[in-house]
Design an enzyme around this catalytic site. Structure first.
Site, PDB file in Angstrom:
ATOM      1  N   ASP A 142       0.836  -1.199   0.000  1.00  0.00           N
ATOM      2  CA  ASP A 142       0.000   0.000   0.000  1.00  0.00           C
ATOM      3  C   ASP A 142       0.874   1.253   0.000  1.00  0.00           C
ATOM      4  O   ASP A 142       1.928   1.270  -0.629  1.00  0.00           O
ATOM      5  CB  ASP A 142      -0.922  -0.056   1.229  1.00  0.00           C
ATOM      6  CG  ASP A 142      -2.259   0.623   0.986  1.00  0.00           C
ATOM      7  OD1 ASP A 142      -2.271   1.855   0.893  1.00  0.00           O
ATOM      8  OD2 ASP A 142      -3.284  -0.076   0.906  1.00  0.00           O
ATOM      9  N   HIS A 176      -3.564   5.946   3.760  1.00  0.00           N
ATOM     10  CA  HIS A 176      -4.357   4.810   3.291  1.00  0.00           C
ATOM     11  C   HIS A 176      -3.845   3.488   3.857  1.00  0.00           C
ATOM     12  O   HIS A 176      -4.609   2.667   4.379  1.00  0.00           O
ATOM     13  CB  HIS A 176      -4.320   4.802   1.765  1.00  0.00           C
ATOM     14  CG  HIS A 176      -5.244   3.842   1.106  1.00  0.00           C
ATOM     15  ND1 HIS A 176      -4.858   2.591   0.691  1.00  0.00           N
ATOM     16  CD2 HIS A 176      -6.550   3.963   0.757  1.00  0.00           C
ATOM     17  CE1 HIS A 176      -5.882   1.968   0.111  1.00  0.00           C
ATOM     18  NE2 HIS A 176      -6.918   2.774   0.136  1.00  0.00           N
ATOM     19  N   ASN A 268     -13.681   0.515  -7.190  1.00  0.00           N
ATOM     20  CA  ASN A 268     -14.733   1.465  -6.800  1.00  0.00           C
ATOM     21  C   ASN A 268     -15.311   2.243  -7.978  1.00  0.00           C
ATOM     22  O   ASN A 268     -15.687   3.394  -7.833  1.00  0.00           O
ATOM     23  CB  ASN A 268     -14.165   2.469  -5.792  1.00  0.00           C
ATOM     24  CG  ASN A 268     -13.517   1.802  -4.614  1.00  0.00           C
ATOM     25  OD1 ASN A 268     -14.084   0.901  -4.012  1.00  0.00           O
ATOM     26  ND2 ASN A 268     -12.311   2.223  -4.283  1.00  0.00           N
ATOM     27  N   SER A 338     -11.199  -0.716  -0.746  1.00  0.00           N
ATOM     28  CA  SER A 338      -9.906  -0.715  -0.049  1.00  0.00           C
ATOM     29  C   SER A 338     -10.071  -1.049   1.421  1.00  0.00           C
ATOM     30  O   SER A 338      -9.199  -1.666   2.030  1.00  0.00           O
ATOM     31  CB  SER A 338      -9.240   0.660  -0.169  1.00  0.00           C
ATOM     32  OG  SER A 338      -8.639   0.847  -1.416  1.00  0.00           O
TER      33      SER A 338
END
Length: 582
Positions: A142, A176, A268, A338
């Site tokens: 990530d 994130h 998404n 996520s």
């Protein structure tokens, strides 16, 4: 040009017990040596299905490293058979009854526990009664993870920065990755912050995305391989691109081949028509859609045939870098697939904690078969097989339940593999595997036998064990290769897999066949070259370069000492003949 990765979604975390794990594990190098062989098998007065006993066997591997294996017995006779089989193994040091330990403090009183609707929605507290993911390593590929976050203290291992090709991944200039990591393994029961869903797991942080949440597929692929080579058992990727690449696909295949479960967000872009997202859509990857607190599919969550399961993804509270959080609290609420993916990665860690030998396919089947069916009956493109249930998934994998009467329980077999090693080019090899349980071979058990030459795609066929539980895989060696046998999961037997590797060397011999003549017999890969060399002082001088053939006669040679050198290739090692005097 490098392919950019689009992070899946970014808008805008609490409990801990320790659980023992069945399986095999090794002490770190340099651990204290063991005393001489001991078979102190002092069984409890009662051994039954409701009061099983765990038997620990300690052996030494080829490097002298101690290896522990654990088997569970539900009766005295079974315990004796397990012990007898263990004692017969080479390098057995001890066979003894496992000693239980207890957790000192099991609570979920964290500051924001009441705001974590997702904990109860997927039945996490009930799952913690069986597993908390102890000793399981989850790689978070990530934006990095804030390693000194107070609610992640001691949970973050030294990772890797694929962007910089070195260093650790324990800093996060976006937030994130820290949010994802908190969902997986935030400290629990510390009265602060949130609860991680696999609170006794550890996070291996790998930074592949920069401060704005973007990066390149090449770094993602590098991160997957690095995670696999550095102890990850589960990989979570809350990122994606709508373009597949061979680099990323091969990295995923490498991870799966090495027993690493791979989880990825489904994407998404629902309003943009749900373009297929990668790595989620690669074979073997568990693709995760997002749901809300009403078990409805999230308005942004991609749909498609590649979606496997769904998990909470809207309004998810978790850890966040202190300097980046709006109120300085170090926590934030985010939405996206996520956020859904790490819920699945954490539950995979819970399963792995009590079933350490389970395969990635076994974990995926447990998640899918136990999921709460939402939307259309059965599989559908919104929810996949349904919204995950942590406790039910553990039970489906054979690690939970109330014990019952033993009906329907699956045994975990032992799979033994023959040794690989160095073989000559063109050799006909036979690799033996044997599947056993309680010291006896399991007959007529289906399996998949696969061969990969030089790291290429696996070539597989269905096989079945003979009356002694033996499988034989035959292959003609024409390049370095691996043989993998995977015992199929059935209603009574868990899946098991072993891989054997072979190195292949060209073959060459040279002899004087007449005056000034040498006859060379060789075997090697197509296009492989060989050189005839003549002794010149303290070194060798090349006289001729020829293609490798089964038989080659070289004439017109002057007196002297000669040898033939076959050059190596990527998959076939070179070789040098003995010296021939003319």
């Amino acid at each position: 040009m490098r392919m950019p990765v689009r992070r899946n979604f970014l808008v805008g975390g609490i409990a801990a017990i320790t659980a023992a794990a069945l399986g095999a594990f090794a002490l770190p190098a340099g651990s204290q040596a063991f005393s001489p062989v001991s078979y102190n098998l002092a069984l409890p007065a009662t051994v039954s299905a409701t009061a099983p006993v765990r038997i620990v066997t300690t052996t030494l591997d080829a490097s002298g490293r101690p290896v522990f294996s654990v088997q569970e017995a539900t009766g005295n006779a079974q315990a004796s058979r397990i012990a007898q089989a263990a004692r017969a193994k080479k390098n057995t040091l001890a066979v003894e009854v496992d000693v239980p330990v207890r957790a000192l403090g099991v609570s979920a009183d964290d500051e924001y526990r009441d705001l974590q609707w997702d904990l109860d929605k997927i039945n996490t507290p009930a799952a913690w009664e069986t597993s908390t993911g102890a000793d399981v390593v989850v790689a978070v590929i990530d934006t990095g993870v804030e390693g000194d976050h107070p609610d992640l203290d001691g949970q973050i291992l030294k990772g890797y920065n694929a962007i910089e090709n070195g260093g650790g991944g324990d800093f996060d200039d976006n937030g994130h990755g820290t949010h994802v990591a908190g969902t997986v393994a935030a400290l629990t029961g510390n009265g602060v912050g949130v609860a991680g869903f696999a609170p006794d797991a550890k996070v291996l942080p790998i930074k592949v995305l920069d401060a704005d949440g973007s990066g390149y597929v090449s770094d993602t692929a590098e991160g997957i391989v690095w995670a696999t080579d550095n102890g990850a058992q589960i990989i979570n990727m809350s990122l994606g691109s709508d373009t597949p690449t061979q680099a990323e696909k091969s990295a995923v295949a490498y991870a799966l081949k090495n027993g690493v479960t791979v989880v990825a967000a489904a994407g998404n872009e629902r309003e943009e028509g749900s373009p297929t997202s990668y790595p989620a859509a690669y074979d073997g990857v568990i693709a995760v859609a997002a749901t809300d607190d009403q078990d409805e599919i999230a308005e942004y969550s991609n749909r498609g045939e590649y979606v496997d399961v769904a998990a909470p993804g809207s309004g998810i509270l978790s850890t966040y870098p202190l300097a980046l959080s709006e109120d300085g609290s170090g926590f934030a609420e985010l939405n996206g697939t996520s956020m859904a993916a790490p819920h699945v990665a954490a539950v995979a860690a819970l399963i792995k904690g009590v079933q350490p030998d389970i395969t990635p396919d076994g974990i995926q089947k447990a998640l899918e078969s136990s999921a709460v069916d939402l939307g259309d009956d059965g599989f559908d493109e919104d929810f996949g097989y349904g919204r995950i249930d942590a406790a039910a998934a553990i039970e489906a994998a054979g690690g939970g339940g109330d014990g019952g009467d033993g009906d329907g329980e699956r045994i975990t077999p032992e799979l033994f593999a023959g040794e690989g090693g160095l073989v000559g080019y063109g050799s006909e090899t036979s690799t033996e595997f044997q599947v056993m349980a309680d010291g006896e071979g399991l007959a007529e058990l289906p399996a998949e036998a696969c061969v990969s030459v030089g790291g290429a795609k696996w070539d597989c066929e269905d096989v079945e064990s003979d009356e002694d539980g033996v499988y034989v895989v035959e292959h003609v060696a024409k390049g370095a290769f691996e043989v993998r046998l995977t015992v199929s999961e059935t209603e009574t037997v868990e899946s098991a897999s072993e891989t054997v590797g072979y190195t292949v060397r060209a073959q060459v011999s040279a002899k004087k066949s007449a005056k000034g003549t040498i006859t060379v017999k060789a075997a090697g890969a197509a296009g492989q070259k060989m050189t005839l060399q003549r002794k010149a002082g303290s070194g060798w001088k090349t006289v001729k370069t020829l293609p490798v053939k089964a038989s080659t006669k070289i004439t017109g040679l002057a007196a002297g000492s000669y040898r033939v050198v076959v050059a190596g290739t990527k998959t076939v090692q070179g070789v040098t003949s003995g010296t021939v005097k003319l």
